[in-house]
Design a protein around this motif. Structure first.
Motif, PDB file in Angstrom:
ATOM      1  N   ALA A 147       0.818  -1.227   0.000  1.00  0.00           N
ATOM      2  CA  ALA A 147       0.000   0.000   0.000  1.00  0.00           C
ATOM      3  C   ALA A 147       0.849   1.274   0.000  1.00  0.00           C
ATOM      4  CB  ALA A 147      -0.907  -0.023   1.229  1.00  0.00           C
ATOM      5  N   PHE A 149       1.229   5.624   0.971  1.00  0.00           N
ATOM      6  CA  PHE A 149       1.022   6.358   2.230  1.00  0.00           C
ATOM      7  C   PHE A 149      -0.271   7.155   2.251  1.00  0.00           C
ATOM      8  CE2 PHE A 149       2.791   9.861  -0.276  1.00  0.00           C
ATOM      9  CZ  PHE A 149       1.996  10.910   0.144  1.00  0.00           C
ATOM     10  N   LYS A 173       0.877  -5.120   3.627  1.00  0.00           N
ATOM     11  CA  LYS A 173       2.095  -4.364   3.942  1.00  0.00           C
ATOM     12  C   LYS A 173       1.743  -2.877   3.824  1.00  0.00           C
ATOM     13  CE  LYS A 173       5.480  -2.444   1.705  1.00  0.00           C
ATOM     14  NZ  LYS A 173       5.654  -1.262   2.564  1.00  0.00           N
ATOM     15  N   GLU A 176       5.494   2.293   4.954  1.00  0.00           N
ATOM     16  CA  GLU A 176       6.356   2.512   6.130  1.00  0.00           C
ATOM     17  C   GLU A 176       6.199   3.933   6.679  1.00  0.00           C
ATOM     18  OE1 GLU A 176       7.143   2.013   3.054  1.00  0.00           O
ATOM     19  OE2 GLU A 176       8.891   3.151   2.376  1.00  0.00           O
ATOM     20  N   ALA A 209       8.495  -5.505   0.462  1.00  0.00           N
ATOM     21  CA  ALA A 209       7.806  -5.625  -0.830  1.00  0.00           C
ATOM     22  C   ALA A 209       8.517  -6.658  -1.708  1.00  0.00           C
ATOM     23  CB  ALA A 209       7.748  -4.270  -1.526  1.00  0.00           C
ATOM     24  N   PHE A 223      -0.950  -3.923  -5.815  1.00  0.00           N
ATOM     25  CA  PHE A 223      -0.024  -2.839  -5.483  1.00  0.00           C
ATOM     26  C   PHE A 223      -0.673  -1.498  -5.800  1.00  0.00           C
ATOM     27  CE2 PHE A 223       2.833   0.460  -6.867  1.00  0.00           C
ATOM     28  CZ  PHE A 223       3.761   0.509  -5.838  1.00  0.00           C
ATOM     29  N   VAL A 224      -0.443  -0.511  -4.953  1.00  0.00           N
ATOM     30  CA  VAL A 224      -0.826   0.872  -5.267  1.00  0.00           C
ATOM     31  C   VAL A 224       0.340   1.767  -4.849  1.00  0.00           C
ATOM     32  CG1 VAL A 224      -2.512   2.725  -4.935  1.00  0.00           C
ATOM     33  CG2 VAL A 224      -3.269   0.346  -4.822  1.00  0.00           C
ATOM     34  N   GLY A 225       0.788   2.621  -5.752  1.00  0.00           N
ATOM     35  CA  GLY A 225       1.901   3.522  -5.430  1.00  0.00           C
ATOM     36  C   GLY A 225       2.336   4.269  -6.674  1.00  0.00           C
ATOM     37  N   SER A 226       3.586   4.680  -6.697  1.00  0.00           N
ATOM     38  CA  SER A 226       4.084   5.477  -7.821  1.00  0.00           C
ATOM     39  C   SER A 226       4.338   4.591  -9.046  1.00  0.00           C
ATOM     40  CB  SER A 226       5.357   6.204  -7.408  1.00  0.00           C
ATOM     41  OG  SER A 226       6.269   5.270  -6.882  1.00  0.00           O
ATOM     42  N   GLN A 247      -1.509  -0.346  -9.473  1.00  0.00           N
ATOM     43  CA  GLN A 247      -1.999   1.003  -9.755  1.00  0.00           C
ATOM     44  C   GLN A 247      -0.855   1.991  -9.542  1.00  0.00           C
ATOM     45  OE1 GLN A 247      -6.235  -0.290  -7.895  1.00  0.00           O
ATOM     46  NE2 GLN A 247      -5.862   1.906  -7.937  1.00  0.00           N
ATOM     47  N   GLY A 248      -0.639   2.855 -10.515  1.00  0.00           N
ATOM     48  CA  GLY A 248       0.508   3.762 -10.463  1.00  0.00           C
ATOM     49  C   GLY A 248       0.113   5.213 -10.240  1.00  0.00           C
ATOM     50  N   CYS A 281      -4.495  10.389  -5.876  1.00  0.00           N
ATOM     51  CA  CYS A 281      -4.175   9.966  -7.244  1.00  0.00           C
ATOM     52  C   CYS A 281      -5.245  10.431  -8.228  1.00  0.00           C
ATOM     53  CB  CYS A 281      -4.039   8.458  -7.304  1.00  0.00           C
ATOM     54  SG  CYS A 281      -5.581   7.637  -6.967  1.00  0.00           S
ATOM     55  N   GLU A 382       4.100  14.153 -12.281  1.00  0.00           N
ATOM     56  CA  GLU A 382       3.176  14.082 -11.145  1.00  0.00           C
ATOM     57  C   GLU A 382       3.781  14.880 -10.001  1.00  0.00           C
ATOM     58  OE1 GLU A 382       2.709  10.247  -9.073  1.00  0.00           O
ATOM     59  OE2 GLU A 382       0.649  10.839  -8.650  1.00  0.00           O
ATOM     60  N   PHE A 449     -12.033   0.333  -9.775  1.00  0.00           N
ATOM     61  CA  PHE A 449     -11.198   1.539  -9.761  1.00  0.00           C
ATOM     62  C   PHE A 449     -10.270   1.428 -10.961  1.00  0.00           C
ATOM     63  CE2 PHE A 449      -8.290   4.733  -8.743  1.00  0.00           C
ATOM     64  CZ  PHE A 449      -8.807   5.513  -7.734  1.00  0.00           C
TER      65      PHE A 449
HETATM   66  P1  NAD Z   1       5.576   4.527  -3.413  1.00  0.00           P
HETATM   67  O1  NAD Z   1       5.618   3.949  -4.770  1.00  0.00           O
HETATM   68  O2  NAD Z   1       6.771   5.257  -2.914  1.00  0.00           O
HETATM   69  O3  NAD Z   1       5.304   3.372  -2.328  1.00  0.00           O
HETATM   70  C1  NAD Z   1       4.209   2.481  -2.449  1.00  0.00           C
HETATM   71  C2  NAD Z   1       4.562   1.176  -1.754  1.00  0.00           C
HETATM   72  O4  NAD Z   1       5.654   0.558  -2.435  1.00  0.00           O
HETATM   73  C3  NAD Z   1       4.992   1.329  -0.299  1.00  0.00           C
HETATM   74  O5  NAD Z   1       4.432   0.291   0.449  1.00  0.00           O
HETATM   75  C4  NAD Z   1       6.513   1.219  -0.346  1.00  0.00           C
HETATM   76  O6  NAD Z   1       7.054   0.635   0.819  1.00  0.00           O
HETATM   77  C5  NAD Z   1       6.735   0.300  -1.542  1.00  0.00           C
HETATM   78  N1  NAD Z   1       7.967   0.629  -2.271  1.00  0.00           N
HETATM   79  C6  NAD Z   1       8.535   1.857  -2.425  1.00  0.00           C
HETATM   80  N2  NAD Z   1       9.626   1.763  -3.207  1.00  0.00           N
HETATM   81  C7  NAD Z   1       9.758   0.472  -3.565  1.00  0.00           C
HETATM   82  C8  NAD Z   1      10.684  -0.241  -4.374  1.00  0.00           C
HETATM   83  N3  NAD Z   1      11.710   0.385  -4.969  1.00  0.00           N
HETATM   84  N4  NAD Z   1      10.511  -1.567  -4.532  1.00  0.00           N
HETATM   85  C9  NAD Z   1       9.461  -2.198  -3.941  1.00  0.00           C
HETATM   86  N5  NAD Z   1       8.559  -1.567  -3.157  1.00  0.00           N
HETATM   87  C10 NAD Z   1       8.693  -0.254  -2.971  1.00  0.00           C
HETATM   88  O7  NAD Z   1       4.267   5.452  -3.341  1.00  0.00           O
HETATM   89  P2  NAD Z   1       3.826   6.446  -2.184  1.00  0.00           P
HETATM   90  O8  NAD Z   1       4.726   7.633  -2.187  1.00  0.00           O
HETATM   91  O9  NAD Z   1       3.619   5.708  -0.920  1.00  0.00           O
HETATM   92  O10 NAD Z   1       2.362   6.867  -2.716  1.00  0.00           O
HETATM   93  C11 NAD Z   1       2.158   7.909  -3.632  1.00  0.00           C
HETATM   94  C12 NAD Z   1       1.996   7.388  -5.038  1.00  0.00           C
HETATM   95  O11 NAD Z   1       0.925   6.450  -5.096  1.00  0.00           O
HETATM   96  C13 NAD Z   1       1.636   8.480  -6.027  1.00  0.00           C
HETATM   97  O12 NAD Z   1       2.383   8.293  -7.202  1.00  0.00           O
HETATM   98  C14 NAD Z   1       0.157   8.266  -6.279  1.00  0.00           C
HETATM   99  O13 NAD Z   1      -0.309   8.724  -7.529  1.00  0.00           O
HETATM  100  C15 NAD Z   1       0.065   6.772  -6.186  1.00  0.00           C
HETATM  101  N6  NAD Z   1      -1.287   6.341  -5.903  1.00  0.00           N
HETATM  102  C16 NAD Z   1      -1.995   5.794  -6.928  1.00  0.00           C
HETATM  103  C17 NAD Z   1      -3.309   5.402  -6.722  1.00  0.00           C
HETATM  104  C18 NAD Z   1      -4.116   4.827  -7.846  1.00  0.00           C
HETATM  105  O14 NAD Z   1      -5.221   4.401  -7.605  1.00  0.00           O
HETATM  106  N7  NAD Z   1      -3.606   4.779  -9.062  1.00  0.00           N
HETATM  107  C19 NAD Z   1      -3.892   5.559  -5.457  1.00  0.00           C
HETATM  108  C20 NAD Z   1      -3.134   6.109  -4.437  1.00  0.00           C
HETATM  109  C21 NAD Z   1      -1.822   6.501  -4.662  1.00  0.00           C
END
Ligand code: NAD
Length: 489
Positions: A147, A149, A173, A176, A209, A223-226, A247-248, A281, A382, A449
């Motif tokens: 997940a 943050f 997970k 952090e 992760a 997965f949801v993140g960057s 999801q990015g 996002c 972004e 979504f």
């Molecule tokens: P992030 O990518 O830094 O982290 C997301 C998760 O990935 C965390 O649990 C982190 O511990 C893990 N992670 C980080 N770097 C990693 C790596 N190199 N290898 C493996 N795992 C790793 O994202 P963030 O800063 O926590 O969240 C913000 C981002 O999430 C923004 O880009 C936002 O657009 C995106 N987001 C997208 C959606 C969607 O629905 N598309 C929803 C919410 C947030």
């Protein structure tokens, strides 16, 4: 200082990893507790227990499995105030915003309670004499959510309730940066007597992760993140034979037509761009005014943005909290600077240079940049902060071209009173979630979504029947039963 523990097989256990990371309150800059950096052993332990639990859990009837979800719903409702406060302290958003994401989590639990019906397959009788054929859906095994943050409560609930309702076991997970919110939710859920090993939580960052990506028991990952990490998780997870939905990031544009109701458009777009300090996002990041919309919209927008009170999210008078970290604040400020160097005109500058004013917190007030150039870094990147860029187009065709020019495809919105313009936009916008007179095109829990281009990697999405399909595999059964065999008895 407290080090947050993992929850594995119905027990609170210390991480096997000795390295810790600080968790900082973004409104004060003060350290609150530590979270383990994470390690392979923690995930291996959780996945082993989850795998054992799976052999029993998959045979519990779905109607009984969802009884635990009803319990989750009432716990989240009863403890919403307390959970919201923890979420605000870790994540920085206002209490109202924290409460809102708890409601979204609950809505997903409610939809997942429909699993007995949503899992139903097709049935065809007598495809040939005495032969019937049907589809059954079975769980995959151990599932996991990695997940971000920005929604510490809601995002794991786009996946987990569906996964366990379908008979999978699960590992969450959390990010952090915000580990305590889900930890408190797990403490509360421990009252539910969910069978040991069905629901587990392992803390940490990249190492945790990576261990999820490598573990053989883990069969599906949400997965949801960057975007860069989403791509990495998708590639590695699928290469290791797992089902992955990732999801990015996003860069969402909003088109304002000259016939839009300007009062409404300004209010909604201001909330979209600056709600959660722009860390959503689906947040509006670029506004493209068409024709005569520009002047009225821009003037009203500056007034509305100026009125947003920035401060600690725990203060009920605050409209907008801080961004998540010092690094994030610097990154956003650098992007604003870059935007001005590229010719952007600052209509509202939210950069706070006086540290006394920030009180140690990571605050940036609403910022508006006009004259954003096509192809510039500020148009493409972004920002994930309270910064809104303004562009202008002479007509809707040009506006749609600008909307579609970036690499992301999470959301696109239009404000208009003209049905034809809305219809054209809906058809031509290259984005997974489209809003008409809506600022945050967030789907209800009973819709998937979506997300296109670099905003999503995979096939089936989170929420709704998509989540049920993602966390199950179909088995097609064909059976022969002749009438005369029954007559023997
Ligand atoms: P992030 O990518 O830094 O982290 C997301 C998760 O990935 C965390 O649990 C982190 O511990 C893990 N992670 C980080 N770097 C990693 C790596 N190199 N290898 C493996 N795992 C790793 O994202 P963030 O800063 O926590 O969240 C913000 C981002 O999430 C923004 O880009 C936002 O657009 C995106 N987001 C997208 C959606 C969607 O629905 N598309 C929803 C919410 C947030």
């Amino acid at each position: 200082m407290e080090v947050i523990r993992n929850y594995i097989n119905d027990k609170w256990v210390e991480s096997k990893c000795s390295t810790v990371m600080p968790v900082i309150n973004p409104a004060t800059g003060l350290m609150m507790y530590h979270v383990p950096a994470g390690c392979e052993e923690d995930i291996n332990e959780a996945a082993l227990h989850a795998q054992h639990a799976f052999s029993l859990w998959k045979n519990v009837p779905a109607t009984q499995r969802i009884q635990y979800l009803f319990g989750m719903k009432s716990i989240l409702e009863k403890h919403a105030g307390e959970i919201a406060e923890i979420c605000t302290k870790e994540c920085g958003k206002t209490l109202v915003e924290s409460q809102a994401e708890i409601i979204r989590a609950i809505e997903n639990i409610e939809v997942a309670c429909g699993a007995p019906k949503l899992m139903q397959g097709d049935f065809s009788e007598d495809i040939a004499r005495g032969i019937d054929e049907y589809v059954i859906r079975q769980p995959l095994g151990v599932g996991a959510c990695i997940a971000p943050f920005n929604f510490p409560v809601m995002i794991p609930f786009w996946f987990m309730p569906y996964a366990i309702a379908c008979g999978n076991t699960y590992i969450i997970k959390p990010s952090e940066k915000v580990p305590m919110t889900m930890t408190r939710i797990f403490e509360l859920f421990s009252q539910l007597n969910i069978p040991a090993g069905v629901l587990n939580m392992v803390h940490g960052g990249k190492e945790t992760a990576d261990a999820i990506l490598e573990n053989n028991y883990v069969k599906a990952i949400s997965f949801v993140g960057s975007t860069d990490v989403a791509k990495y998780v998708y590639r590695h997870g699928t290469a290791n034979g797992k089902r992955v939905q990732a999801q990015g990031g996003a860069k969402n544009s909003v088109v304002v037509m000259p016939d839009a109701n300007m009062e409404t458009a300004v209010k909604i777009i201001t909330d979209s761009a600056f709600g959660c300090a722009g860390q959503r996002c689906l947040a509006a990041s670029l506004v493209i005014t068409v024709g005569k919309a520009r002047e009225t919209f821009n003037t009203k927008l500056i007034e509305a943005a100026k009125n947003k009170k920035t401060g600690n999210g725990l203060d009920p008078n605050t409209d907008m909290g801080p961004v998540i970290s010092h690094q994030s604040k610097l990154r956003i400020e650098n992007l604003i600077q870059k935007g001005t160097e590229e010719g952007g005109k600052v209509l509202l500058d939210g950069r706070i240079t006086d540290t006394k004013e920030s009180g140690g917190g990571f605050f940036i007030r609403p910022t508006i940049l006009d004259n954003i150039k096509e192809g510039s870094e500020i148009q493409r990147t972004e920002i994930f902060g309270p910064v809104l860029g303004l562009m202008h187009a002479e007509n809707l065709d040009v506006a749609i071209k600008l909307v579609n020019s970036g690499k992301y495809g999470n959301a696109a919105c239009i404000f208009t009173q003209n049905g034809s313009a809305a219809r054209k936009f809906r058809n031509e916008a290259i984005a997974g979630n489209v809003g008409v007179n809506i600022g945050i095109a967030a789907p209800m829990a009973f819709f998937p979504f979506s997300g296109w281009k670099d905003s999503f990697f995979g096939d089936l999405h989170g929420q709704s029947k998509h989540a049920i399909e993602f966390y199950t595999q179909i088995k097609v059964v064909i059976e022969r039963w002749h009438d005369e065999w029954a007559r023997k008895f």
